[in-house]
Design a protein around this motif. Sequence first.
Motif, PDB file in Angstrom:
ATOM      1  N   GLU A 109       0.827  -1.213   0.000  1.00  0.00           N
ATOM      2  CA  GLU A 109       0.000   0.000   0.000  1.00  0.00           C
ATOM      3  C   GLU A 109       0.861   1.262   0.000  1.00  0.00           C
ATOM      4  O   GLU A 109       0.611   2.208  -0.749  1.00  0.00           O
ATOM      5  N   ARG A 110       1.899   1.265   0.812  1.00  0.00           N
ATOM      6  CA  ARG A 110       2.805   2.432   0.862  1.00  0.00           C
ATOM      7  C   ARG A 110       3.491   2.645  -0.480  1.00  0.00           C
ATOM      8  O   ARG A 110       3.591   3.786  -0.975  1.00  0.00           O
ATOM      9  N   ILE A 111       3.966   1.563  -1.084  1.00  0.00           N
ATOM     10  CA  ILE A 111       4.654   1.669  -2.382  1.00  0.00           C
ATOM     11  C   ILE A 111       3.706   2.217  -3.447  1.00  0.00           C
ATOM     12  O   ILE A 111       4.065   3.112  -4.218  1.00  0.00           O
ATOM     13  N   ALA A 112       2.488   1.677  -3.475  1.00  0.00           N
ATOM     14  CA  ALA A 112       1.515   2.081  -4.499  1.00  0.00           C
ATOM     15  C   ALA A 112       1.106   3.545  -4.344  1.00  0.00           C
ATOM     16  O   ALA A 112       0.996   4.275  -5.333  1.00  0.00           O
ATOM     17  N   LEU A 113       0.893   3.979  -3.123  1.00  0.00           N
ATOM     18  CA  LEU A 113       0.532   5.385  -2.897  1.00  0.00           C
ATOM     19  C   LEU A 113       1.673   6.293  -3.351  1.00  0.00           C
ATOM     20  O   LEU A 113       1.444   7.380  -3.892  1.00  0.00           O
ATOM     21  N   GLY A 114       2.907   5.830  -3.131  1.00  0.00           N
ATOM     22  CA  GLY A 114       4.070   6.602  -3.560  1.00  0.00           C
ATOM     23  C   GLY A 114       4.181   6.717  -5.070  1.00  0.00           C
ATOM     24  O   GLY A 114       4.848   7.621  -5.591  1.00  0.00           O
ATOM     25  N   LYS A 115       3.519   5.821  -5.780  1.00  0.00           N
ATOM     26  CA  LYS A 115       3.556   5.850  -7.249  1.00  0.00           C
ATOM     27  C   LYS A 115       2.453   6.723  -7.851  1.00  0.00           C
ATOM     28  O   LYS A 115       2.375   6.871  -9.071  1.00  0.00           O
ATOM     29  N   GLY A 116       1.581   7.259  -6.990  1.00  0.00           N
ATOM     30  CA  GLY A 116       0.613   8.231  -7.480  1.00  0.00           C
ATOM     31  C   GLY A 116      -0.824   7.778  -7.605  1.00  0.00           C
ATOM     32  O   GLY A 116      -1.664   8.516  -8.138  1.00  0.00           O
ATOM     33  N   PHE A 117      -1.162   6.563  -7.141  1.00  0.00           N
ATOM     34  CA  PHE A 117      -2.569   6.163  -7.145  1.00  0.00           C
ATOM     35  C   PHE A 117      -3.346   7.099  -6.215  1.00  0.00           C
ATOM     36  O   PHE A 117      -2.857   7.460  -5.141  1.00  0.00           O
ATOM     37  N   LEU A 118      -4.556   7.451  -6.613  1.00  0.00           N
ATOM     38  CA  LEU A 118      -5.397   8.268  -5.738  1.00  0.00           C
ATOM     39  C   LEU A 118      -5.772   7.482  -4.486  1.00  0.00           C
ATOM     40  O   LEU A 118      -5.931   8.049  -3.406  1.00  0.00           O
ATOM     41  N   MET A 119      -5.926   6.184  -4.651  1.00  0.00           N
ATOM     42  CA  MET A 119      -6.331   5.357  -3.530  1.00  0.00           C
ATOM     43  C   MET A 119      -5.810   3.936  -3.702  1.00  0.00           C
ATOM     44  O   MET A 119      -5.704   3.439  -4.823  1.00  0.00           O
ATOM     45  N   VAL A 120      -5.501   3.303  -2.577  1.00  0.00           N
ATOM     46  CA  VAL A 120      -5.030   1.914  -2.571  1.00  0.00           C
ATOM     47  C   VAL A 120      -5.698   1.189  -1.406  1.00  0.00           C
ATOM     48  O   VAL A 120      -5.762   1.711  -0.294  1.00  0.00           O
ATOM     49  N   SER A 121      -6.219   0.009  -1.683  1.00  0.00           N
ATOM     50  CA  SER A 121      -6.735  -0.855  -0.626  1.00  0.00           C
ATOM     51  C   SER A 121      -5.982  -2.172  -0.717  1.00  0.00           C
ATOM     52  O   SER A 121      -6.113  -2.900  -1.703  1.00  0.00           O
ATOM     53  N   ALA A 122      -5.165  -2.468   0.285  1.00  0.00           N
ATOM     54  CA  ALA A 122      -4.351  -3.682   0.279  1.00  0.00           C
ATOM     55  C   ALA A 122      -4.428  -4.343   1.646  1.00  0.00           C
ATOM     56  O   ALA A 122      -3.959  -3.792   2.641  1.00  0.00           O
ATOM     57  N   SER A 123      -5.055  -5.504   1.687  1.00  0.00           N
ATOM     58  CA  SER A 123      -5.169  -6.264   2.921  1.00  0.00           C
ATOM     59  C   SER A 123      -5.554  -7.695   2.564  1.00  0.00           C
ATOM     60  O   SER A 123      -6.017  -7.949   1.440  1.00  0.00           O
ATOM     61  N   PRO A 124      -5.391  -8.642   3.496  1.00  0.00           N
ATOM     62  CA  PRO A 124      -5.720 -10.032   3.164  1.00  0.00           C
ATOM     63  C   PRO A 124      -7.143 -10.224   2.644  1.00  0.00           C
ATOM     64  O   PRO A 124      -7.375 -11.005   1.726  1.00  0.00           O
ATOM     65  N   LEU A 125      -8.120  -9.511   3.223  1.00  0.00           N
ATOM     66  CA  LEU A 125      -9.515  -9.713   2.835  1.00  0.00           C
ATOM     67  C   LEU A 125     -10.028  -8.673   1.839  1.00  0.00           C
ATOM     68  O   LEU A 125     -11.222  -8.631   1.543  1.00  0.00           O
TER      69      LEU A 125
END
Length: 324
Positions: free
Chosen positions: A280-296
């Motif tokens: 999630e941290r990596i993806a947000l750093g790449k400029g996505f407006l939003m990221v949801s990353a979790s097991p479920l």
Amino acid sequence: MQSKVRDIKIPEERHPEKTNRPINSPPKKPKWIRVKAPVGTGYMQTRKIMREHSLVTVCEEAGCPNVGECWNQGHATMMIMGDICTRACTFCNIATGKPVKDLDPFEPARVADAVSKLGLKHVVITSVDRDDIQDGGASHFAKTIKLVRRKCSDTSIEILTPDFLKCDLSVIDQIIAAKPDVFNHNLETVPALYPTVRPGARYFNSLRLLQRVKEVDPSIFTKSGIMVGLGEDKQSVVQVMDDLRAADVDFLTIGQYLQPTLKHHALDRFVEPEEFEAYERIALGKGFLMVSASPLTRSSYHAGEDFKKLQRARQIKLNMISNH
């Protein structure tokens, strides 16, 4: 002699193409994966409305682990165009084969009526792949969006589409013209695993579909998701992030692959919650407006709340640009 009628409610008959696949016994689920069994008044009421309108939900067909929580809140992801998919992805629990029915012309109206009765502020509409139809069902999607919009003008609409691989990509223009608020198409996995996980699809075709949405109407939010635990490595997941940002995708979801049956693609491992946080941290750093990353995390999980967050994130970004 009359051939036996297939009953896709029986697990063994949902995936005839997997009969000769090896048995893959998954490891025991860790504590962070376990969820409560679906019960409650809200769950039963949602189920009743779905049955009354003869509607299929991906929540049930794909065996989503969050069905109890979502249905208790009156949220359901409606699956249009039937309950048999013309693809045979090795990760998916939706029944596969050749659909025996044509598209139901009254289905879009029933979806709109169910959305109204459930009082949804945000609805997610998905479908099976229908490679047997000339436009892949694109016009059916467009009609469904229009009828929901007409009956429930205050409801935001999110769609999760197939890849329309067998059609000219321009067929999605009619879906874009119907103006869904969120256009989601999942990449599902990293490109190296496509031959074994998603053999009927093409990675770059899916990327191009998402890119076209933004080219035709930049105001529509785009979204895509992948599963982890299929055998991918971290570097390939990060490459998917870069590819999606190159296609100007706004929202990324990453969730744990859960093996539906012993005949499905083998579960490689359970990814630890800390790894999801890192993604999630990596993806947000790449400029996505939003990221949801979790097991479920699943494509439609908390979709209504996430849509509001997306709107706020875009506004913050626009304000930052205008202040420079």
